[in-house]
Design an enzyme around this catalytic site. Structure first.
Site, short mmCIF file in Angstrom:
data_model
loop_
_atom_site.label_atom_id
_atom_site.label_comp_id
_atom_site.label_asym_id
_atom_site.label_seq_id
_atom_site.Cartn_x
_atom_site.Cartn_y
_atom_site.Cartn_z
N TYR A 117 -9.59 -8.36 1.67
CA TYR A 117 -8.82 -7.61 0.67
C TYR A 117 -9.55 -7.60 -0.69
O TYR A 117 -9.64 -6.56 -1.34
CB TYR A 117 -7.44 -8.25 0.56
CG TYR A 117 -6.45 -7.59 -0.35
CD1 TYR A 117 -5.70 -6.48 0.07
CD2 TYR A 117 -6.20 -8.08 -1.64
CE1 TYR A 117 -4.75 -5.90 -0.76
CE2 TYR A 117 -5.27 -7.50 -2.47
CZ TYR A 117 -4.53 -6.42 -2.02
OH TYR A 117 -3.59 -5.83 -2.85
N ARG B 286 7.48 3.46 -0.60
CA ARG B 286 7.97 2.07 -0.71
C ARG B 286 7.23 1.37 -1.84
O ARG B 286 6.14 1.77 -2.23
CB ARG B 286 7.69 1.29 0.59
CG ARG B 286 8.64 1.61 1.69
CD ARG B 286 8.66 0.50 2.74
NE ARG B 286 7.43 0.38 3.50
CZ ARG B 286 6.74 -0.77 3.60
NH1 ARG B 286 7.13 -1.85 2.96
NH2 ARG B 286 5.65 -0.81 4.34
N GLY B 287 7.82 0.28 -2.34
CA GLY B 287 7.14 -0.62 -3.26
C GLY B 287 6.61 0.07 -4.51
O GLY B 287 7.29 0.91 -5.12
P1 NDP Z 1 4.05 -2.07 0.34
O1 NDP Z 1 3.62 -2.87 1.53
O2 NDP Z 1 5.36 -2.38 -0.30
O3 NDP Z 1 4.00 -0.50 0.69
C1 NDP Z 1 2.83 0.02 1.25
C2 NDP Z 1 2.94 1.52 1.36
O4 NDP Z 1 1.69 2.02 1.86
C3 NDP Z 1 4.00 1.98 2.34
O5 NDP Z 1 4.55 3.20 1.89
C4 NDP Z 1 3.20 2.21 3.63
O6 NDP Z 1 3.79 3.14 4.52
C5 NDP Z 1 1.91 2.77 3.03
N1 NDP Z 1 0.77 2.64 3.94
C6 NDP Z 1 0.24 1.49 4.44
N2 NDP Z 1 -0.80 1.78 5.26
C7 NDP Z 1 -0.91 3.14 5.27
C8 NDP Z 1 -1.77 4.05 5.96
N3 NDP Z 1 -2.74 3.63 6.78
N4 NDP Z 1 -1.58 5.38 5.77
C9 NDP Z 1 -0.61 5.83 4.92
N5 NDP Z 1 0.22 5.02 4.25
C10 NDP Z 1 0.08 3.69 4.42
O7 NDP Z 1 2.85 -2.23 -0.71
P2 NDP Z 1 2.90 -2.48 -2.30
O8 NDP Z 1 3.79 -1.50 -2.95
O9 NDP Z 1 3.12 -3.92 -2.55
O10 NDP Z 1 1.37 -2.20 -2.70
C11 NDP Z 1 0.92 -0.91 -3.08
C12 NDP Z 1 -0.53 -1.01 -3.52
O11 NDP Z 1 -0.64 -1.93 -4.60
C13 NDP Z 1 -1.46 -1.52 -2.42
O12 NDP Z 1 -2.72 -0.87 -2.51
C14 NDP Z 1 -1.62 -2.99 -2.77
O13 NDP Z 1 -2.81 -3.51 -2.26
C15 NDP Z 1 -1.61 -2.92 -4.28
N6 NDP Z 1 -1.23 -4.16 -4.94
C16 NDP Z 1 0.01 -4.72 -4.74
C17 NDP Z 1 0.36 -5.87 -5.38
C18 NDP Z 1 1.70 -6.48 -5.24
O14 NDP Z 1 1.93 -7.51 -5.88
N7 NDP Z 1 2.62 -5.92 -4.50
C19 NDP Z 1 -0.58 -6.55 -6.29
C20 NDP Z 1 -1.84 -5.86 -6.46
C21 NDP Z 1 -2.13 -4.71 -5.79
P3 NDP Z 1 5.01 2.69 5.51
O15 NDP Z 1 6.21 2.57 4.62
O16 NDP Z 1 5.09 3.78 6.50
O17 NDP Z 1 4.60 1.36 6.09
#
Ligand code: NDP
Length: 242
Positions: free
Chosen positions: A147, A12-13
């Site tokens: 965070y 995702r994302g």
């Molecule tokens: P999303 O919430 O869109 O997606 C998170 C993903 O991480 C999902 O695939 C989720 O799995 C997985 N995940 C969460 N917890 C676990 C775990 N314990 N074990 C395995 N997988 C896990 O996040 P983003 O795409 O927005 O963010 C991705 C990264 O970028 C993160 O580290 C975030 O902190 C960082 N970031 C994001 C920003 C933003 O603007 N979006 C800005 C700066 C940094 P599932 O689908 O099963 O829930």
């Protein structure tokens, strides 16, 4: 033979965009997710990328999961530590659980995912570790003491690991995205998001693909001289060192 890449939170994302960029460059990709089976299955069906479900905060689950990936796809040469969560709140109201959950997923995972792979990378004389931190790990953010602390920790981890492994052909880099248009940012209330966008000189949120493309470059042979670096992808929102 094509190299194998593991992307945590790869379904995702930002992680999905990273998985797609690496798959497009010919890598065999394993995308790890936590619990959203529907999103993972939709991603697998759309892209053909292999998906694996385990919790990156659980050391035993990581060791077992990574052994499965190696058996299925081959030795892992590229690790993208992308999985992350938020549990926001002002520190004076924050519960220890909010602190612990964020540390576990965002910072403990640096150990649990990287430790089982680093020996193999060193032995083979090639490796790429790419850690996703955040602009808020660089500048701090009100309401995100947990965070910001975890993401600043990711930067320190990157710099130390880079020094330890440079002579073995293993590069370690960190990317600090600004606000990227994903589910995580969609959770920010609309009015607050408007205020955030007003502080971004480019006047827009970033795209997940813009992070994915940078990861693909850092994973490539062309990036062999990039290590221990903090790469910002934030539309000019924060211009600082490290
Ligand atoms: P999303 O919430 O869109 O997606 C998170 C993903 O991480 C999902 O695939 C989720 O799995 C997985 N995940 C969460 N917890 C676990 C775990 N314990 N074990 C395995 N997988 C896990 O996040 P983003 O795409 O927005 O963010 C991705 C990264 O970028 C993160 O580290 C975030 O902190 C960082 N970031 C994001 C920003 C933003 O603007 N979006 C800005 C700066 C940094 P599932 O689908 O099963 O829930």
């Amino acid at each position: 033979m094509s190299r194998v890449a593991v992307v945590t939170g790869g379904t995702r994302g930002i992680g999905a965009a990273i998985s797609k960029a690496l798959a497009a460059d010919g890598y065999k990709v394993a995308a790890v997710y936590a619990g959203n089976d529907a999103a993972a299955e939709a991603f697998r069906a759309e892209t053909g990328v292999s998906v694996y479900k385990w919790d990156v905060g659980d050391a035993d689950a990581c060791a077992e999961g990574l052994a499965r990936v190696a058996a299925d796809l081959g030795p892992v040469d590229i690790l993208v530590n992308n999985a992350g969560i938020t549990r926001d709140g002002m520190f004076h109201r924050m519960k220890f659980d909010q602190w612990r959950e964020v540390m576990r997923t965002n910072l403990d995972s640096m150990f649990t995912m990287t430790r089982p792979l680093i020996d193999g990378m060193r032995e083979r004389g090639f490796g790429r570790v790419i850690n996703i931190s955040s602009i808020n790990g660089q500048k701090g953010q009100m309401g995100q003491a947990n965070y910001s602390a975890a993401k600043a920790g990711v930067i320190g981890f990157t710099k130390a690991l880079a020094q330890e492994n440079a002579a073995k052909g293993v590069t370690v880099n960190c990317i600090c995205p600004g606000y990227i248009d994903t589910d995580m940012v969609a959770a920010v209330p609309e009015e607050a998001l408007k205020k955030i966008i007003a502080t971004i000189p480019t006047g827009r949120l970033g795209k997940a693909e813009e992070v994915g493309d940078l990861v693909a470059f850092l994973a490539s042979d062309k990036a062999a001289f990039f290590t221990g670096a903090v790469h910002t992808v934030n539309g000019g929102q924060y211009i600082g060192n490290g």
